[in-house]
Design a protein around this motif. Structure first.
Motif, PDB file in Angstrom:
ATOM      1  N   THR A  45       4.761  50.987  48.840  1.00  0.00           N
ATOM      2  CA  THR A  45       5.284  50.287  50.010  1.00  0.00           C
ATOM      3  C   THR A  45       6.706  49.818  49.775  1.00  0.00           C
ATOM      4  O   THR A  45       7.557  49.876  50.675  1.00  0.00           O
ATOM      5  CB  THR A  45       4.380  49.080  50.337  1.00  0.00           C
ATOM      6  OG1 THR A  45       3.040  49.532  50.550  1.00  0.00           O
ATOM      7  CG2 THR A  45       4.870  48.346  51.572  1.00  0.00           C
ATOM      8  N   TYR A  49       9.754  50.862  52.329  1.00  0.00           N
ATOM      9  CA  TYR A  49      10.605  49.919  53.055  1.00  0.00           C
ATOM     10  C   TYR A  49      12.051  50.010  52.565  1.00  0.00           C
ATOM     11  O   TYR A  49      13.007  49.904  53.341  1.00  0.00           O
ATOM     12  CB  TYR A  49      10.070  48.481  52.890  1.00  0.00           C
ATOM     13  CG  TYR A  49      10.934  47.596  52.037  1.00  0.00           C
ATOM     14  CD1 TYR A  49      12.019  46.914  52.571  1.00  0.00           C
ATOM     15  CD2 TYR A  49      10.694  47.469  50.666  1.00  0.00           C
ATOM     16  CE1 TYR A  49      12.827  46.120  51.781  1.00  0.00           C
ATOM     17  CE2 TYR A  49      11.486  46.688  49.872  1.00  0.00           C
ATOM     18  CZ  TYR A  49      12.552  46.006  50.429  1.00  0.00           C
ATOM     19  OH  TYR A  49      13.363  45.237  49.642  1.00  0.00           O
ATOM     20  N   LEU A 212       1.530  50.697  55.872  1.00  0.00           N
ATOM     21  CA  LEU A 212       2.499  50.706  56.963  1.00  0.00           C
ATOM     22  C   LEU A 212       2.652  49.330  57.612  1.00  0.00           C
ATOM     23  O   LEU A 212       3.766  48.955  58.018  1.00  0.00           O
ATOM     24  CB  LEU A 212       2.097  51.744  58.010  1.00  0.00           C
ATOM     25  CG  LEU A 212       2.152  53.208  57.547  1.00  0.00           C
ATOM     26  CD1 LEU A 212       1.708  54.136  58.678  1.00  0.00           C
ATOM     27  CD2 LEU A 212       3.553  53.583  57.074  1.00  0.00           C
ATOM     28  N   VAL A 213       1.563  48.569  57.732  1.00  0.00           N
ATOM     29  CA  VAL A 213       1.652  47.227  58.311  1.00  0.00           C
ATOM     30  C   VAL A 213       2.491  46.320  57.415  1.00  0.00           C
ATOM     31  O   VAL A 213       3.348  45.558  57.883  1.00  0.00           O
ATOM     32  CB  VAL A 213       0.249  46.640  58.533  1.00  0.00           C
ATOM     33  CG1 VAL A 213       0.350  45.193  59.024  1.00  0.00           C
ATOM     34  CG2 VAL A 213      -0.542  47.478  59.531  1.00  0.00           C
ATOM     35  N   THR A 215       4.758  47.311  55.324  1.00  0.00           N
ATOM     36  CA  THR A 215       6.131  47.810  55.410  1.00  0.00           C
ATOM     37  C   THR A 215       6.840  47.236  56.621  1.00  0.00           C
ATOM     38  O   THR A 215       8.013  46.833  56.546  1.00  0.00           O
ATOM     39  CB  THR A 215       6.128  49.347  55.486  1.00  0.00           C
ATOM     40  OG1 THR A 215       5.484  49.878  54.325  1.00  0.00           O
ATOM     41  CG2 THR A 215       7.546  49.888  55.576  1.00  0.00           C
ATOM     42  N   ALA A 216       6.154  47.187  57.773  1.00  0.00           N
ATOM     43  CA  ALA A 216       6.754  46.652  58.992  1.00  0.00           C
ATOM     44  C   ALA A 216       7.105  45.176  58.840  1.00  0.00           C
ATOM     45  O   ALA A 216       8.172  44.718  59.301  1.00  0.00           O
ATOM     46  CB  ALA A 216       5.806  46.852  60.171  1.00  0.00           C
ATOM     47  N   ASN A 217       6.253  44.406  58.171  1.00  0.00           N
ATOM     48  CA  ASN A 217       6.535  42.985  57.934  1.00  0.00           C
ATOM     49  C   ASN A 217       7.775  42.806  57.068  1.00  0.00           C
ATOM     50  O   ASN A 217       8.614  41.936  57.342  1.00  0.00           O
ATOM     51  CB  ASN A 217       5.335  42.316  57.272  1.00  0.00           C
ATOM     52  CG  ASN A 217       4.273  41.869  58.241  1.00  0.00           C
ATOM     53  OD1 ASN A 217       4.270  40.728  58.687  1.00  0.00           O
ATOM     54  ND2 ASN A 217       3.380  42.765  58.598  1.00  0.00           N
ATOM     55  N   LEU A 219      10.262  44.927  56.691  1.00  0.00           N
ATOM     56  CA  LEU A 219      11.439  45.390  57.422  1.00  0.00           C
ATOM     57  C   LEU A 219      11.917  44.360  58.442  1.00  0.00           C
ATOM     58  O   LEU A 219      13.117  44.268  58.723  1.00  0.00           O
ATOM     59  CB  LEU A 219      11.134  46.710  58.124  1.00  0.00           C
ATOM     60  CG  LEU A 219      10.993  47.931  57.216  1.00  0.00           C
ATOM     61  CD1 LEU A 219      10.525  49.139  58.015  1.00  0.00           C
ATOM     62  CD2 LEU A 219      12.311  48.233  56.517  1.00  0.00           C
ATOM     63  N   ALA A 220      10.992  43.586  59.000  1.00  0.00           N
ATOM     64  CA  ALA A 220      11.373  42.561  59.970  1.00  0.00           C
ATOM     65  C   ALA A 220      12.351  41.558  59.363  1.00  0.00           C
ATOM     66  O   ALA A 220      13.196  40.989  60.067  1.00  0.00           O
ATOM     67  CB  ALA A 220      10.133  41.841  60.496  1.00  0.00           C
TER      68      ALA A 220
END
Length: 301
Positions: A45, A49, A212-213, A215-217, A219-220
């Motif tokens: 992860t 990211y 993926l979840v 990774t999204a956190n 990246l935010a």
């Protein structure tokens, strides 16, 4: 949305934007220690990211003119296939031995980072006459290309195995071997890392090691962080950036030691680099100004 993970991403993103270092060396330990993520998933992860984060930073550095494109390409010739070898080796070793090999490997990497951090800090604080040898551009002779490929390949393998190296180790090579100025070190480092991390991140994704979840956190927080860090880097004097590079490497070494199982408190990971940075600031205030680097190209030593 996990505010703690977003905060991790923001802080590491600022460091990546300013120094090109911190993504792999800090984020994976933060995920393992702060969020309880499985090490193999944290590594995968982290790389996924980091590919997106450093693409943002690399684009900004490219526009700012702080990227040595030729050297970046030759580093990638070695690092891209090396990272694939590292990812493959990690999968095979994890399947065969589980996690028993991780502490030994990470301890070696942490020890190397620690030596590197101390060397850069000593050079920045006490060997200021050598700063005059720094250059903005490296002459790409045949030997320079071969050296860049070899360095990239070795670091690519380490990156695929541990997620450490895309910033800290490449940055070290750019400083100590190719004698580049700090701002060009950061720009070239971030741009090359963007290419390398896409390959390694996709390989880990194919191996099922990317959340993926999560990774999204990350990246935010990391995308605005790296944007701000890149903007801030253009406003930080070069003489101030040198000890910052060393302090971040020192923090990276302590974080990787913690990841390897050594009992290193989080307060030490943050506090020791800050204390060294304060000492560096005092040294800079009491000593004469350092000589300024020239603008001519030079081959590596």
């Amino acid at each position: 949305m996990d505010p703690l993970i977003v905060l991790f991403g923001l802080g590491v993103g600022v460091l990546v934007g300013m120094t090109g270092i911190g993504g792999g060396s800090l984020m994976a330990p933060l995920l393992i220690l702060g969020a309880g993520v499985q090490p193999v998933v944290a590594i995968g992860t982290d790389l996924a990211y980091g590919a997106i984060t450093k693409t943002v930073g690399g684009w900004r550095h490219l526009r700012a003119g702080t990227v040595d494109m030729g050297l970046s390409i030759w580093l990638a010739v070695g690092s891209v296939p090396g990272s694939l070898v590292g990812v493959y080796a990690l999968d095979r070793l994890h399947d065969t031995y589980g996690e028993d090999f991780d502490p030994i490997l990470l301890t070696l990497v942490a020890s190397m980072l620690l030596v590197v951090a101390l060397a850069i800090l000593f050079r920045a604080l006490f060997l200021t006459k050598l700063i005059a040898r720094e250059r903005d551009t490296v002459e790409l002779s045949r030997g320079t290309k071969a050296l860049a490929i070899g360095i990239g390949a070795a670091i690519g393998v380490l990156l695929g195995l541990t997620s450490v190296g895309s910033g800290a180790l490449i940055g070290l090579a750019l400083i100590l071997i190719f004698h580049m100025t700090p701002h060009r070190v950061v720009g070239t480092d971030v741009f090359h890392a963007a290419v390398l991390l896409w390959v390694a991140g996709l390989a880990h994704f194919a191996s099922g090691n990317v959340d993926l979840v999560l990774t999204a956190n990350i990246l935010a927080g990391s995308i605005p962080g790296v944007w701000f860090g890149t903007w801030l880097m253009q406003r930080v004097p070069a003489n101030g950036l040198r000890p910052v590079l060393g302090c971040v490497l020192l923090g990276s070494a302590l974080a990787v030691m913690s990841k390897a199982g050594v009992d290193v408190p989080v307060a030490a990971i943050v506090g020791i680099p800050l204390a060294v940075g304060l000492f560096a600031a005092i040294v800079y205030r009491v000593r004469p100004p350092a000589p300024q680097p020239t603008r001519e190209a030079v081959a590596p030593a």
